[in-house]
Design a protein around this motif. Structure first.
Motif, PDB file in Angstrom:
ATOM      1  N   ARG A  78       0.686 141.253  87.466  1.00 51.00           N
ATOM      2  CA  ARG A  78       1.650 142.278  87.820  1.00 51.00           C
ATOM      3  C   ARG A  78       0.991 143.575  88.263  1.00 51.00           C
ATOM      4  N   VAL A  79      -0.108 143.917  87.605  1.00 51.93           N
ATOM      5  CA  VAL A  79      -0.742 145.193  87.931  1.00 51.93           C
ATOM      6  C   VAL A  79      -1.376 145.112  89.334  1.00 51.93           C
ATOM      7  N   LEU A  85       1.505 146.413  96.575  1.00 47.86           N
ATOM      8  CA  LEU A  85       2.794 146.791  97.170  1.00 47.86           C
ATOM      9  C   LEU A  85       2.896 148.297  97.393  1.00 47.86           C
ATOM     10  N   ASN A  86       2.265 149.078  96.518  1.00 45.61           N
ATOM     11  CA  ASN A  86       2.373 150.538  96.636  1.00 45.61           C
ATOM     12  C   ASN A  86       1.315 151.157  97.529  1.00 45.61           C
ATOM     13  N   MET A  87       0.413 150.345  98.053  1.00 50.57           N
ATOM     14  CA  MET A  87      -0.630 150.891  98.928  1.00 50.57           C
ATOM     15  C   MET A  87       0.025 151.493 100.164  1.00 50.57           C
ATOM     16  N   PRO A  88      -0.493 152.639 100.633  1.00 55.32           N
ATOM     17  CA  PRO A  88       0.084 153.189 101.859  1.00 55.32           C
ATOM     18  C   PRO A  88      -0.135 152.234 103.034  1.00 55.32           C
ATOM     19  N   ALA A 248       0.593 138.848 102.378  1.00 54.55           N
ATOM     20  CA  ALA A 248      -0.474 137.855 102.557  1.00 54.55           C
ATOM     21  C   ALA A 248      -1.607 138.122 101.556  1.00 54.55           C
ATOM     22  N   LEU A 249      -1.927 139.400 101.344  1.00 57.49           N
ATOM     23  CA  LEU A 249      -2.969 139.764 100.371  1.00 57.49           C
ATOM     24  C   LEU A 249      -2.564 139.367  98.954  1.00 57.49           C
ATOM     25  N   ILE A 250      -1.284 139.585  98.647  1.00 54.09           N
ATOM     26  CA  ILE A 250      -0.794 139.241  97.313  1.00 54.09           C
ATOM     27  C   ILE A 250      -0.895 137.740  97.084  1.00 54.09           C
ATOM     28  N   VAL A 251      -0.622 136.959  98.128  1.00 51.71           N
ATOM     29  CA  VAL A 251      -0.761 135.505  98.014  1.00 51.71           C
ATOM     30  C   VAL A 251      -2.222 135.148  97.704  1.00 51.71           C
ATOM     31  N   MET A 252      -3.157 135.844  98.384  1.00 50.39           N
ATOM     32  CA  MET A 252      -4.581 135.597  98.119  1.00 50.39           C
ATOM     33  C   MET A 252      -4.929 135.933  96.673  1.00 50.39           C
ATOM     34  N   ALA A 253      -4.297 136.985  96.148  1.00 57.55           N
ATOM     35  CA  ALA A 253      -4.650 137.477  94.817  1.00 57.55           C
ATOM     36  C   ALA A 253      -4.022 136.663  93.695  1.00 57.55           C
ATOM     37  N   ASP A 254      -3.074 135.799  94.020  1.00 53.79           N
ATOM     38  CA  ASP A 254      -2.355 135.094  92.963  1.00 53.79           C
ATOM     39  C   ASP A 254      -3.165 133.963  92.350  1.00 53.79           C
ATOM     40  N   GLY A 255      -3.602 134.172  91.137  1.00 57.52           N
ATOM     41  CA  GLY A 255      -4.311 133.113  90.414  1.00 57.52           C
ATOM     42  C   GLY A 255      -3.501 132.676  89.211  1.00 57.52           C
ATOM     43  N   LEU A 256      -2.249 133.122  89.159  1.00 52.01           N
ATOM     44  CA  LEU A 256      -1.409 132.808  88.004  1.00 52.01           C
ATOM     45  C   LEU A 256      -0.403 131.713  88.336  1.00 52.01           C
ATOM     46  N   TYR A 257       0.480 132.007  89.279  1.00 53.51           N
ATOM     47  CA  TYR A 257       1.516 131.025  89.619  1.00 53.51           C
ATOM     48  C   TYR A 257       0.916 129.886  90.438  1.00 53.51           C
ATOM     49  N   TYR A 258      -0.131 130.226  91.200  1.00 61.56           N
ATOM     50  CA  TYR A 258      -0.846 129.220  91.965  1.00 61.56           C
ATOM     51  C   TYR A 258      -2.134 128.974  91.213  1.00 61.56           C
ATOM     52  N   SER A 259      -2.093 128.012  90.321  1.00 64.81           N
ATOM     53  CA  SER A 259      -3.192 127.909  89.380  1.00 64.81           C
ATOM     54  C   SER A 259      -3.833 126.536  89.438  1.00 64.81           C
ATOM     55  N   ARG A 260      -5.142 126.551  89.462  1.00 59.04           N
ATOM     56  CA  ARG A 260      -5.884 125.301  89.380  1.00 59.04           C
ATOM     57  C   ARG A 260      -6.539 125.172  88.016  1.00 59.04           C
ATOM     58  N   HIS A 261      -6.240 126.147  87.153  1.00 57.19           N
ATOM     59  CA  HIS A 261      -6.864 126.130  85.830  1.00 57.19           C
ATOM     60  C   HIS A 261      -6.083 125.230  84.885  1.00 57.19           C
ATOM     61  N   GLY A 262      -6.535 125.225  83.659  1.00 56.67           N
ATOM     62  CA  GLY A 262      -5.756 124.634  82.589  1.00 56.67           C
ATOM     63  C   GLY A 262      -5.487 123.159  82.753  1.00 56.67           C
ATOM     64  N   ILE A 303       7.953 138.292  92.319  1.00 56.38           N
ATOM     65  CA  ILE A 303       7.119 139.488  92.421  1.00 56.38           C
ATOM     66  C   ILE A 303       7.700 140.579  93.348  1.00 56.38           C
ATOM     67  N   ASP A 304       8.519 140.221  94.334  1.00 52.33           N
ATOM     68  CA  ASP A 304       9.062 141.233  95.239  1.00 52.33           C
ATOM     69  C   ASP A 304      10.349 140.739  95.909  1.00 52.33           C
ATOM     70  N   PRO A 305      11.401 140.504  95.102  1.00 49.41           N
ATOM     71  CA  PRO A 305      12.618 139.886  95.659  1.00 49.41           C
ATOM     72  C   PRO A 305      13.240 140.679  96.811  1.00 49.41           C
ATOM     73  N   ASP A 306      13.146 142.000  96.753  1.00 47.00           N
ATOM     74  CA  ASP A 306      13.779 142.788  97.813  1.00 47.00           C
ATOM     75  C   ASP A 306      12.903 142.900  99.051  1.00 47.00           C
TER      76      ASP A 306
END
Ligand SMILES: *[C@@H]1O[C@H](CO)[C@@H](O)[C@H](O)[C@H]1NC(C)=O
Ligand SMILES: *[C@@H]1O[C@H](CO)[C@@H](O)[C@H](O)[C@H]1NC(C)=O
Ligand SMILES: *[C@@H]1O[C@H](CO)[C@@H](O)[C@H](O)[C@H]1NC(C)=O
Length: 393
Positions: A78-79, A85-88, A248-262, A303-306
């Motif tokens: 989330r962080v 999302l808040n980046m200018p 697109a960057l957020i998709v790259m950063a997602d290691g939680l919902y798109y997980s190959r771990h565990g 993560i960003d419904p709107d």
């Protein structure tokens, strides 16, 4: 602990000697709070004595619906998402659209795409993920544009892998500001300038996302996705997205919902959206996962419904209600067909329950009702010449 603190206090409570007005004020406020609680914020009664602002503040003050505690992975995710999302918005001097083709081999509509791109050099980039065989190219815009690829199967995780690989290659070019995923059976139905302006000036990404209560929607949900993905958050949608650079960057950063771990049974907390054990292979037991139809729709809903439009700008016709959408043959391709697709300004979602409900909603582009579609599928290769004549880019 709580009892120890409270009990001595109640035993040694001093006698009541506060002025009576304090008691009256407290009772009055309590009464108001009770009213506000009994009548929801929109109710006139609760707001009667407050301004609309005061009423809102009061409803915010009321105890929130208890939410579960986030896991470490969720807090980390989330962080990162919030910060991106808040980046200018940094606009490139030479903004481009990345056209990313997911295809088994040669692209049957290269000639049409060549006409579409011609004269707009420098405003687009092409990426080709050919999963089966090396394509033979007809158009110079596609020459040497293949990226490293691997096999993909319809509905499997490796489809999402390929989509992420295309995004990663396209993100390497800092001028790419919007990213479009297309298949070999997709064709453009608008000219380049229209597509460019529609996507570049949109304040959202066109990711399809809706609730399908039927077997091919929520029927594919599994409680193994808990705690990260509750059933109420699960969504379905077409895999053919367009998205802006932040998404697109957020998709790259997602290691939680798109997980190959565990992969070990002992790590159930990693069983999220694309986790192997969340679903079985398509066709195995009817309760299949179809990762490509759920990962992006559910991920963005979380993560960003709107920030997503909830429809895909690539038209497809599901009205026959079969396992596959309608595929157009030469005789189907007419001026009227293209005209109809171009002028549609409502999105249609067909659910997979018995009734097969059709959900219709206007397509709102930056709050304005506009035609929904820029591309269309699925067209048989035989339709090429007819499309070239009719579209005449
Ligand atoms: C899921 O994982 C198991 C082993 O843990 C493997 O045998 C199977 O092929 C995997 N399935 C998919 C769809 O990747
Ligand atoms: C998309 O749908 C979600 C609910 O699934 C909603 O919260 C969001 O506002 C919708 N987006 C737009 C742009 O309407
Ligand atoms: C996009 O613009 C419309 C109209 O101004 C606005 O209602 C909507 O909230 C905006 N969406 C985002 C994600 O900025």
């Amino acid at each position: 602990m709580g009892d120890i603190k409270i009990l001595p206090g109640s035993r040694h409570r001093p006698p009541l000697k506060r002025p009576i007005w304090i008691i009256l004020t407290v009772s009055f406020v309590s009464l108001l709070l009770l009213c506000a609680y009994l009548y929801p914020p929109n109710g006139d009664v609760a707001c009667y004595v407050f301004s609309s602002k005061g009423c809102k503040a009061l409803s915010n003050w009321l105890p929130p619906v208890p939410t579960r505690e986030f896991t470490d992975e969720e807090i980390i995710s989330r962080v990162v998402v919030k910060d991106i999302l808040n980046m200018p918005q940094v606009r490139s001097k030479n903004p481009k659209i990345a056209f990313m083709f997911l295809t088994p081999g040669s692209l049957p509509f290269e000639k049409l795409w060549d006409m579409f791109f011609h004269g707009h050099e420098g405003r687009f980039s092409v990426y080709v993920h050919a999963s089966k065989e090396k394509p033979v190219h007809e158009s110079r815009y596609f020459l040497n544009r293949e990226i490293r690829s691997s096999a993909v199967q319809w509905g499997a995780f490796n489809m999402v892998d390929a989509e992420k690989r295309l995004l990663a290659y396209a993100l390497k070019d800092p001028n790419n500001e919007h990213f479009v995923l297309l298949s070999d059976s997709c064709v453009p139905i608008r000219d380049f300038d229209y597509v460019f302006n529609y996507l570049m000036h949109a304040n959202m990404s066109f990711v399809d996302s809706f609730v399908d209560p039927g077997p091919h929607g929520n029927g594919r949900y599994s409680t193994r996705m808990l705690p990260e993905v509750e059933e109420k958050d699960f969504r379905k949608g077409s895999q053919w997205f367009t998205m802006n650079r932040k998404h697109a960057l957020i998709v790259m950063a997602d290691g939680l919902y798109y997980s190959r771990h565990g992969m070990k049974e002992s790590e159930p907390e990693f069983m999220t959206l694309t986790h192997n054990r969340s679903c079985s292979q398509p066709g195995l037991d009817g309760k299949n996962c179809i990762a490509d139809e759920h990962y992006f729709p559910t991920f963005f809903n979380l993560i960003d419904p709107d920030g997503i439009a909830n429809w895909s700008v690539t038209h497809v016709d599901w009205s026959e209600r079969k396992w596959h959408p309608k595929s157009y043959r030469t005789q189907d391709v007419t001026y009227e067909l293209l005209r109809n697709i171009m002028t549609l300004d409502q999105k249609t979602h067909i659910t997979s329950n018995d009734k097969g409900d059709e959900l219709l909603q206007p397509c709102l582009w930056n709050g304005i009702r506009r035609p929904c579609f820029l591309f269309a599928r699925k067209f048989y290769p035989e339709t090429l010449d007819k499309l070239v004549t009719l579209l005449n880019f």
